[in-house]
Scaffold this active site. Structure first.
Site: not given
Length: 259
Positions: A150, A163, A167
């Protein structure tokens, strides 16, 4: 004549097989669509039996199978690879797409248990699946791995920090595996910006026009955008590419420039 036309448009079997984690919807489903369309056979995984069943029916039960389970469960990883081998006799491509983002807020208040869950699902599961496909097929026969990272892993990402950290780890995992699995297996990552999926809905729902305005290409991503990138990175056209992270972001990173 109609029969001949139908035969002419029928997809030719590529002879290749892909395992896609988190493939029942969203980005994973978009990748599955792209690979099935070019003639690959595919195994998709996910947590929901019903969602997987619907995805298999839509993609074509003659070319697609599904295995339900939790991505971070080592037993599930082994079973998914085993069933793929039983059904299709090989597993050329692994697409590590399964992920979670159960928390939204500042890092100072982040529950460490939640952080561990995010890493377990987003990173450790990807490593586990890579180990399984490597041992089952790729070590002797080659192939490719694509990790869905991401843009959150490439820059500070306020309120989705756990998150983003996971990533970033996914990007580094890509580098490590690309180095170790060469020359037989190529390993690359895709770093999408916001893609219109249920998973990312909290990032744009209720203010989509405002969010979209920040993108130079004038729209949010769709799963097909990532499917096309994954198809390229598992094709012969990318045979000299490994250890790279392909940013697919509608130009959003251009806004980091001066002026």
């Amino acid at each position: 004549m109609a029969t001949e036309a139908n035969e002419a448009t029928e997809v030719q079997d590529s002879g290749k097989v892909a395992l896609i984690t988190g493939g029942s919807r969203g980005i994973g489903y978009g990748v599955a669509q792209a690979l099935v369309a070019r003639g690959d056979r595919v195994c998709i995984t996910g947590r929901g039996e019903e969602a997987l069943k619907e995805a298999v029916e839509a993609l074509g039960s003659d070319r697609v199978i599904a295995v339900a389970g939790k991505a971070h469960d080592e037993a599930h990883q082994a079973i998914a690879v085993e069933r793929t081998m039983e059904a299709f006799g090989r597993v050329d491509f692994l697409i590590n797409n399964a992920g979670t983002n159960p928390v939204f807020g500042p890092m100072a208040d982040l529950d460490l248990g939640v952080a561990r869950k995010v890493f377990e699902t987003n990173v450790i599961s990807a490593l586990g699946f890579a180990q399984q496909t490597w041992k089952a097929w790729q070590k002797e026969n080659g192939g490719a791995i694509v990790n869905i990272a991401s843009v959150a892993g490439l820059a500070a990402s306020p309120f989705v920090g756990a998150y983003g950290m996971s990533k970033a780890a996914m990007v580094n995992l890509t580098l490590q595996l690309a180095h170790e699995f060469a020359p037989l297996v190529r390993v690359n990552a895709i770093a999408p910006a916001v893609v219109r999926t249920k998973f990312a809905a909290a990032l744009y729902e209720g203010r989509e026009e405002e969010v979209t305005a920040a993108y130079p290409l004038g729209r949010l991503g769709v799963p097909e955008d990532i499917g096309g990138a994954a198809a390229f990175l598992t094709s012969d056209q990318s045979d000299w590419i490994t250890g790279q992270t392909l940013v697919v972001d509608g130009g959003i990173f251009l806004n980091a420039g001066v002026g």
